[in-house]
Scaffold this motif. Structure first.
Motif, PDB file in Angstrom:
ATOM      1  N   ARG A  83      -2.722  -1.399  -3.029  1.00 52.30           N
ATOM      2  CA  ARG A  83      -3.573  -0.386  -2.412  1.00 52.30           C
ATOM      3  C   ARG A  83      -2.912   0.976  -2.616  1.00 52.30           C
ATOM      4  N   ARG A 138       0.854  -1.193   0.000  1.00 56.15           N
ATOM      5  CA  ARG A 138       0.000   0.000   0.000  1.00 56.15           C
ATOM      6  C   ARG A 138       0.887   1.238   0.000  1.00 56.15           C
ATOM      7  N   ASP A 190      -8.982  -0.157   3.843  1.00 55.17           N
ATOM      8  CA  ASP A 190      -8.999  -1.038   2.681  1.00 55.17           C
ATOM      9  C   ASP A 190     -10.399  -1.625   2.477  1.00 55.17           C
TER      10      ASP A 190
END
Length: 476
Positions: A357, A328, A436
């Motif tokens: 992400r 991420r 998320d």
């Protein structure tokens, strides 16, 4: 603040019941009722949980609805413009309740009040107390004075902000944030956190582990390790980074199923840290690594190290060392001086890297920061448009990555049941709480909150997954 106040005093947006945390273990029939509105990041939430514990210990009743409270405490965020606006909206909504007589007292603390101090005290006339983060430890005394009819304005030392102590967990009961440091010393040119929170201060390891054991004893099975820069942990206390050692210790605590670490700076991601992620079964292979940009000239102006070649090599090495890692990142668009060419280079870089992400934010010009003094500020519409472009690009990447998970067996933790959809929902190891996606699960079993189960993914929906539980019989 004055500009925002003039803008929002004309508004009325009733949404507080969705902001207040759901507090577990609330004591009933106490005479003075207190509600906490915790805004901003998870690090702020931990501060709120410590204040709630002090209040309950001293006999205050904790409630979750503003209409039921005698006193409302707002733990504000003041990091960027949107956070300030949210804080001011919340304060004015509570002020309306106070004017109606539903609410008696309002107490303000957190990053917004710490950042603006006397200005906040002067402008928020609705508030009965305005205090800084160093005074959160005195929240009981502050409320005692407010109830005696005094208006309290206190701004102690930032270094007095508590880094340990009892908490009331306001998240879902099976996971909790574990804050391992306070403040920041990175001095990124766009960021006001060092001025608001002070220099980086690690929590001694024995105190972190003591708190982690306490959380495990209270049925927490997932620890989410947080700080402004987790990878800096220990440098100030021990002369070297001790995050890998801390994470190994956390992974070995009885009852802990998942350990997740957020806010890891790329230049301090070491082989030792990757070893922990590759070797410890309870360490989820999830790395939150805010890079902000890839162009070397922009990174230099941000007062951040690295360049595109370094980042490409680092990401390739991370994926080689931890093959199933979920990566991420966070990106800033429209930083002062960002040219079309630099923005396009960033887009090409993100296309190639295919982060699992990504969060993308338009640059926020914050007074008191070095970047706010740069002369080549970019129009706000351009900043926002560039962020939209990258998020549209990321949506395609995320859709492809989710589609590749169809048919895979995964472990999921149950967070609740959606009675309208007729299915359970939760998260996988690849999903951090609150930021998320979710996984929606069909099951003929009666599942419980916080239960870890095996599921098979059969479809996707935007950023989310659709799956069904895999039992021993179905596996056969």
């Amino acid at each position: 603040i004055g500009v925002y106040l003039r803008q929002y005093r004309t508004k009325s947006v009733w949404r507080l019941c969705t902001v207040l945390p759901k507090i577990k273990g609330v004591e009933k029939h106490m005479p003075i009722r207190v509600g906490m509105v915790s805004l901003g990041c998870s690090k702020n939430l931990v501060d709120s949980e410590r204040m709630l514990s002090k209040l309950r210990t001293h006999g205050y009743q904790l409630v979750t609805e503003p209409g039921e409270a005698d006193i409302a405490i707002v733990n504000t965020c003041g990091f960027i413009q949107s956070a300030k606006e949210e804080a001011i909206e919340t304060i004015l909504e509570l002020a309306a309740l106070k004017k109606e007589g539903t609410l008696k007292k309002i107490v303000l603390t957190g990053c917004l009040t710490e950042r603006y101090q006397q200005e906040a005290a002067d402008l928020f006339t609705e508030a009965d107390a305005v205090i800084g983060i160093g005074n959160n430890r005195d929240i009981v005394d502050v409320l005692d004075h407010v109830l005696a009819g005094e208006r309290v304005v206190r701004f102690g030392k930032k270094e007095d902000a508590e880094t340990t102590g009892a908490r009331i967990i306001t998240t879902l009961p099976f996971f909790a944030y574990l804050k391992i440091a306070e403040g920041c010393s990175n001095r990124c040119s766009y960021c006001a956190i060092p001025a608001i929170r002070g220099p980086y201060r690690s929590v001694p390891m024995e105190q972190v582990l003591e708190e982690a054991h306490w959380l495990a004893e209270h049925h927490v099975t997932e620890l989410v390790v947080i700080a402004q820069d987790t990878t800096r942990y220990g440098c100030d206390l021990y002369g070297k980074c001790r995050l890998p050692e801390l994470l190994r210790e956390l992974c070995h605590i009885d009852g802990i199923r998942w350990v997740r670490v957020l806010y890891s700076y790329p230049e301090r991601i070491t082989e030792e840290l990757l070893d922990v992620m590759a070797e410890e079964p309870h360490m989820v292979p999830y790395l939150d690594m805010p890079i902000q940009h890839c162009d070397e000239a922009i990174l230099r102006r941000m007062n951040r190290p690295g360049n595109e070649a370094y980042l490409r090599n680092l990401i390739a090495h991370i994926r080689e060392r931890v093959p199933d890692v979920t990566l991420r990142t966070t990106i800033i668009t429209g930083f002062p001086g960002e040219t079309k060419e630099q923005f396009n280079r960033l887009g090409d870089f993100l296309h190639d890297m295919e982060f699992d992400r990504m969060g993308c934010f338009a640059y926020s010009e914050e007074e008191g920061t070095a970047a706010a003094e740069f002369e080549d500020q970019i129009d706000e519409e351009v900043r926002a448009h560039r962020a939209d472009i990258l998020m549209e690009q990321q949506a395609e990447v995320s859709a492809a990555k989710n589609a590749a998970k169809i048919g895979r067996l995964m472990t999921a933790v149950i967070e609740g049941y959606d009675k309208y959809a007729g299915c359970y929902f939760g998260r996988t190891a690849a999903d951090a709480p609150d930021i998320d996606g979710k996984i929606f699960i069909k099951s003929d079993s009666r599942l419980r909150l916080g239960q870890y189960i095996t599921v098979e993914v059969f479809d996707t929906m935007d950023y989310d997954l659709l799956a069904e539980e895999v039992t021993d019989e179905s596996a056969e």
